[in-house]
Design a protein around this motif. Structure first.
Motif, PDB file in Angstrom:
ATOM      1  N   VAL A 164      27.313 -47.574  -9.315  1.00 54.04           N
ATOM      2  CA  VAL A 164      27.519 -48.886  -8.946  1.00 54.04           C
ATOM      3  C   VAL A 164      27.148 -49.649 -10.447  1.00 54.04           C
ATOM      4  O   VAL A 164      25.816 -49.172 -11.038  1.00 54.04           O
ATOM      5  CB  VAL A 164      26.916 -49.758  -8.048  1.00 54.04           C
ATOM      6  N   PRO A 165      28.244 -50.262 -11.233  1.00 58.06           N
ATOM      7  CA  PRO A 165      28.358 -50.059 -12.252  1.00 58.06           C
ATOM      8  C   PRO A 165      27.581 -51.464 -12.428  1.00 58.06           C
ATOM      9  O   PRO A 165      27.128 -52.535 -11.423  1.00 58.06           O
ATOM     10  CB  PRO A 165      29.621 -50.604 -13.238  1.00 58.06           C
ATOM     11  N   GLU A 166      26.188 -51.753 -13.176  1.00 58.74           N
ATOM     12  CA  GLU A 166      24.955 -52.491 -13.309  1.00 58.74           C
ATOM     13  C   GLU A 166      25.450 -52.871 -14.408  1.00 58.74           C
ATOM     14  O   GLU A 166      23.991 -53.030 -15.460  1.00 58.74           O
ATOM     15  CB  GLU A 166      23.713 -52.225 -12.542  1.00 58.74           C
ATOM     16  N   PRO A 167      26.304 -54.293 -14.988  1.00 57.15           N
ATOM     17  CA  PRO A 167      25.848 -55.088 -16.683  1.00 57.15           C
ATOM     18  C   PRO A 167      24.878 -55.530 -17.293  1.00 57.15           C
ATOM     19  O   PRO A 167      24.207 -55.263 -17.392  1.00 57.15           O
ATOM     20  CB  PRO A 167      27.282 -55.937 -16.807  1.00 57.15           C
ATOM     21  N   SER A 168      24.237 -56.020 -15.621  1.00 53.04           N
ATOM     22  CA  SER A 168      22.661 -56.588 -16.379  1.00 53.04           C
ATOM     23  C   SER A 168      21.573 -55.559 -16.797  1.00 53.04           C
ATOM     24  O   SER A 168      20.971 -55.471 -18.106  1.00 53.04           O
ATOM     25  CB  SER A 168      21.782 -56.947 -15.326  1.00 53.04           C
ATOM     26  N   ARG A 169      22.110 -54.218 -16.528  1.00 55.76           N
ATOM     27  CA  ARG A 169      20.801 -53.039 -17.115  1.00 55.76           C
ATOM     28  C   ARG A 169      21.817 -52.467 -18.639  1.00 55.76           C
ATOM     29  O   ARG A 169      20.811 -51.817 -18.659  1.00 55.76           O
ATOM     30  CB  ARG A 169      21.068 -51.517 -15.738  1.00 55.76           C
ATOM     31  N   ALA A 170      22.125 -52.610 -18.496  1.00 57.44           N
ATOM     32  CA  ALA A 170      23.480 -52.082 -20.083  1.00 57.44           C
ATOM     33  C   ALA A 170      22.746 -53.207 -20.945  1.00 57.44           C
ATOM     34  O   ALA A 170      22.270 -52.714 -22.148  1.00 57.44           O
ATOM     35  CB  ALA A 170      24.794 -51.665 -19.701  1.00 57.44           C
ATOM     36  N   LEU A 171      22.798 -54.786 -20.162  1.00 54.08           N
ATOM     37  CA  LEU A 171      22.253 -55.644 -21.355  1.00 54.08           C
ATOM     38  C   LEU A 171      20.781 -55.453 -21.701  1.00 54.08           C
ATOM     39  O   LEU A 171      19.941 -55.713 -23.052  1.00 54.08           O
ATOM     40  CB  LEU A 171      22.974 -57.218 -20.819  1.00 54.08           C
ATOM     41  N   ILE A 214      16.226 -51.644 -26.616  1.00 50.48           N
ATOM     42  CA  ILE A 214      16.592 -50.674 -27.904  1.00 50.48           C
ATOM     43  C   ILE A 214      16.478 -51.485 -29.171  1.00 50.48           C
ATOM     44  O   ILE A 214      15.841 -51.114 -30.330  1.00 50.48           O
ATOM     45  CB  ILE A 214      17.989 -50.451 -28.221  1.00 50.48           C
ATOM     46  N   MET A 215      17.184 -52.727 -29.523  1.00 53.23           N
ATOM     47  CA  MET A 215      17.326 -53.882 -30.314  1.00 53.23           C
ATOM     48  C   MET A 215      15.750 -54.505 -30.388  1.00 53.23           C
ATOM     49  O   MET A 215      14.776 -54.757 -31.709  1.00 53.23           O
ATOM     50  CB  MET A 215      17.818 -55.373 -30.240  1.00 53.23           C
ATOM     51  N   ALA A 216      14.891 -54.624 -29.339  1.00 52.27           N
ATOM     52  CA  ALA A 216      13.082 -54.940 -29.232  1.00 52.27           C
ATOM     53  C   ALA A 216      12.187 -53.971 -30.690  1.00 52.27           C
ATOM     54  O   ALA A 216      11.658 -53.890 -31.194  1.00 52.27           O
ATOM     55  CB  ALA A 216      12.684 -55.488 -28.080  1.00 52.27           C
ATOM     56  N   VAL A 225      24.429 -49.980 -33.536  1.00 50.53           N
ATOM     57  CA  VAL A 225      25.699 -49.228 -33.424  1.00 50.53           C
ATOM     58  C   VAL A 225      24.982 -48.145 -32.183  1.00 50.53           C
ATOM     59  O   VAL A 225      26.050 -47.761 -31.344  1.00 50.53           O
ATOM     60  CB  VAL A 225      26.409 -49.089 -34.630  1.00 50.53           C
ATOM     61  N   ALA A 226      23.623 -47.802 -33.112  1.00 51.27           N
ATOM     62  CA  ALA A 226      23.112 -46.751 -31.519  1.00 51.27           C
ATOM     63  C   ALA A 226      22.891 -47.543 -30.247  1.00 51.27           C
ATOM     64  O   ALA A 226      23.699 -47.293 -29.025  1.00 51.27           O
ATOM     65  CB  ALA A 226      21.621 -46.624 -32.512  1.00 51.27           C
ATOM     66  N   ALA A 227      22.347 -48.809 -30.436  1.00 51.62           N
ATOM     67  CA  ALA A 227      22.385 -49.457 -29.439  1.00 51.62           C
ATOM     68  C   ALA A 227      23.563 -49.435 -28.502  1.00 51.62           C
ATOM     69  O   ALA A 227      23.636 -50.155 -27.165  1.00 51.62           O
ATOM     70  CB  ALA A 227      21.290 -50.481 -29.600  1.00 51.62           C
ATOM     71  N   ALA A 228      24.959 -49.641 -29.385  1.00 59.66           N
ATOM     72  CA  ALA A 228      26.779 -49.550 -28.318  1.00 59.66           C
ATOM     73  C   ALA A 228      26.458 -48.908 -27.576  1.00 59.66           C
ATOM     74  O   ALA A 228      26.841 -48.577 -27.084  1.00 59.66           O
ATOM     75  CB  ALA A 228      26.730 -50.225 -29.410  1.00 59.66           C
ATOM     76  N   ILE A 229      26.328 -47.570 -28.291  1.00 61.71           N
ATOM     77  CA  ILE A 229      26.356 -45.794 -28.208  1.00 61.71           C
ATOM     78  C   ILE A 229      25.754 -45.548 -26.753  1.00 61.71           C
ATOM     79  O   ILE A 229      26.673 -44.905 -26.270  1.00 61.71           O
ATOM     80  CB  ILE A 229      26.664 -45.223 -28.999  1.00 61.71           C
ATOM     81  N   ALA A 230      24.165 -46.236 -27.249  1.00 56.30           N
ATOM     82  CA  ALA A 230      23.756 -45.710 -25.552  1.00 56.30           C
ATOM     83  C   ALA A 230      23.794 -46.808 -24.647  1.00 56.30           C
ATOM     84  O   ALA A 230      23.875 -46.292 -23.197  1.00 56.30           O
ATOM     85  CB  ALA A 230      22.715 -46.211 -25.966  1.00 56.30           C
TER      86      ALA A 230
END
Length: 73
Positions: free
Chosen positions: A42-49, A55-57, A14-19
């Motif tokens: 410009v939105p960059e989905p790869s950076r969000a991923l 964060i999960m690592a 949840v914290a990672a999704a909020i970030a």
């Protein structure tokens, strides 16, 4: 023990999704069209991923270190 582990990973997810959601750019600019197109983010989905994966690592590494320390103590 399962509930504690599940709640830890759920909270980290949840914290990672909020970030990731907070990192998405918003274009609330009141400038003319030509100027906005040159400075609008410009939105960059790869950076969000990558942010989510990072964060999960970190959560995985922290948990492993914590469990190792608790077992040694």
């Amino acid at each position: 023990m399962f509930i504690r582990s599940f709640s830890y990973w759920f909270a980290c997810s949840v914290a990672a999704a909020i970030a990731v959601g907070a990192s998405e750019p918003t274009a609330d600019l009141t400038l003319t069209g030509a100027v906005v197109s040159s400075i609008a983010p410009v939105p960059e989905p790869s950076r969000a991923l990558l942010l989510f994966a990072g964060i999960m690592a970190m959560a995985f590494t922290y948990r492993r270190a914590w469990l190792s320390w608790k077992r040694a103590a």
